[in-house]
Design a protein around this motif. Sequence first.
Motif, PDB file in Angstrom:
ATOM      1  N   LYS A 168       0.647  -1.502   0.219  1.00 18.99           N
ATOM      2  CA  LYS A 168      -0.123   0.218  -0.346  1.00 18.99           C
ATOM      3  C   LYS A 168       1.100   1.512  -0.570  1.00 18.99           C
ATOM      4  O   LYS A 168       1.780   1.307   0.530  1.00 18.99           O
ATOM      5  CB  LYS A 168      -0.839  -0.149   1.297  1.00 18.99           C
ATOM      6  CG  LYS A 168      -1.707   1.892   1.166  1.00 18.99           C
ATOM      7  CD  LYS A 168      -3.000   1.438   2.412  1.00 18.99           C
ATOM      8  CE  LYS A 168      -2.400   1.569   3.582  1.00 18.99           C
ATOM      9  NZ  LYS A 168      -2.841   1.931   5.400  1.00 18.99           N
ATOM     10  N   GLY A 205      -7.037   8.917  -1.073  1.00 14.79           N
ATOM     11  CA  GLY A 205      -6.692   9.322  -0.053  1.00 14.79           C
ATOM     12  C   GLY A 205      -7.539  10.346   1.010  1.00 14.79           C
ATOM     13  O   GLY A 205      -7.892  10.314   0.722  1.00 14.79           O
ATOM     14  N   LYS A 245      -3.396   7.973  -2.418  1.00 16.00           N
ATOM     15  CA  LYS A 245      -3.553   6.662  -1.930  1.00 16.00           C
ATOM     16  C   LYS A 245      -4.004   5.131  -3.145  1.00 16.00           C
ATOM     17  O   LYS A 245      -5.074   5.042  -2.991  1.00 16.00           O
ATOM     18  CB  LYS A 245      -4.312   6.521  -0.631  1.00 16.00           C
ATOM     19  CG  LYS A 245      -4.219   4.766  -0.295  1.00 16.00           C
ATOM     20  CD  LYS A 245      -5.339   4.914   1.005  1.00 16.00           C
ATOM     21  CE  LYS A 245      -6.890   4.464   1.363  1.00 16.00           C
ATOM     22  NZ  LYS A 245      -7.178   4.946   2.526  1.00 16.00           N
ATOM     23  N   GLU A 253       0.936   5.430   0.062  1.00 19.05           N
ATOM     24  CA  GLU A 253       0.140   6.689   0.840  1.00 19.05           C
ATOM     25  C   GLU A 253       0.293   8.023   0.495  1.00 19.05           C
ATOM     26  O   GLU A 253       1.574   7.602   1.523  1.00 19.05           O
ATOM     27  CB  GLU A 253      -0.813   6.512   1.916  1.00 19.05           C
ATOM     28  CG  GLU A 253      -2.150   7.468   2.051  1.00 19.05           C
ATOM     29  CD  GLU A 253      -2.773   7.016   3.658  1.00 19.05           C
ATOM     30  OE1 GLU A 253      -4.157   7.598   3.352  1.00 19.05           O
ATOM     31  OE2 GLU A 253      -2.439   5.351   3.640  1.00 19.05           O
ATOM     32  N   THR A 280       0.158  10.240   3.145  1.00 21.10           N
ATOM     33  CA  THR A 280      -0.610  10.398   4.130  1.00 21.10           C
ATOM     34  C   THR A 280      -1.030  11.842   5.079  1.00 21.10           C
ATOM     35  O   THR A 280      -0.927  12.578   4.677  1.00 21.10           O
ATOM     36  CB  THR A 280      -0.165   9.755   5.161  1.00 21.10           C
ATOM     37  OG1 THR A 280       0.988  10.651   6.072  1.00 21.10           O
ATOM     38  CG2 THR A 280       0.193   8.294   5.477  1.00 21.10           C
TER      39      THR A 280
END
Length: 415
Positions: free
Chosen positions: A92, A132, A138, A94, A96
Amino acid sequence: MLRSLKSLRWVSVFLLAACGSSDLPAGEAPPAIDTVEQGVLFPPPTPSSGNVLDSTTFLGSVALPGAVQTSFTTPLQYYSFAINVAAGSSAKLEVTHLGSSMSLDTGLFVYGPRDASGSYGTTVRAQDDDAGYGQLSKVASVTFAQGGEYLVVVSSGEGAGKRFRLQLDCLSGNCEPVDPSVYATCDQSRVGPRVEDCMAHWDAEGLPVNEAFALCFGADDAHALYEGACAPSASSKPVWCAGGEATWTQRMWPVCVSDYTVAYGLYSVSLGSRPVSTGLQSKLSAANAACGTSSACYGELRGYSFPWSHSTPASLDKVAEAVSLTEQSNALFGARLANTTYAQFAQSRLLSRLSSLHPALGQEYSNGSEAVQVTGWHYSREMWPDACMIWELYVIYFPESRGVLVFEQDYARDC
């Protein structure tokens, strides 16, 4: 951005799925199964070189799992990072919310794997716009059918002055292409020649060891070592090259720095009290009682240990230095004795009237297999006509157990 593009959902596709088996070059593995979000913000332009890396600002490697944080400096910017993954693993990726600026709009792309010529190509393996937090990106899951080095690109159209944090997590499989245990030990066959030549150079220039060390064990030295060992033209690459520069820098290089910190003596030992067993204390009391209440002989025992995070044990000399700063004994006014083994100490230095302490002294903190080392100090002073008082302090060191027995024996003899 167009709202109609943002409303599109995730779809899974096989890249090149429409091609028959005859469309693939002989011997080439099929590409990864990718999850792609449509309507991506600002993909990097396709360069004439055919290598998307040339359309980005490359900021080095990132370990997986791992994270990196940086800031955009201009509008319409594309930052790229290399990751190394094992075949069949899923991850994964991402941008953030934590660690990223408010109101930042990003795009996220994955290219690769890197081929023998160093190119990541221009085929997007996974991409996302706003899956995201807010307008951050994301890729919830991407599977890498082929192991190797991939390029992750984070873009922004109006991100100048804004920071972002890219987080990479392993979802399934062993994402790391190299067994983590490989990094637990410094590859001194690769590291040693370069850093030792560097240290020798600065020693010849008259630089103190600590200053030379700072010049030979910096980030640039780690990069140069990796580049030299793992260059595409290198005939024989160490196995840790497959893990990428970020993993090498974050895992093995600190181990190497730690080992050479010990090798060049750039450390100190901090002693803490450690109990001496009841059995050994009883033997000492009995031996002292046998010596009598006069100054004929007398023994004392104290125990120590110290914290240690290096893979190479502390040296006996460094331990003795710490003892000399901790203990208060007349013996320390005298001459330093040569380093020796425990067997030699028991045979030639342990006072015969205290010999009942052997072999318990050498077993007190031992793990049963370590080579116990001994050093100490000897001081003699005339106290009566033709009679001297002797003070001897011994450091009995258990290098693997990090235990230290300080044994002091005092006795009188003719001068």
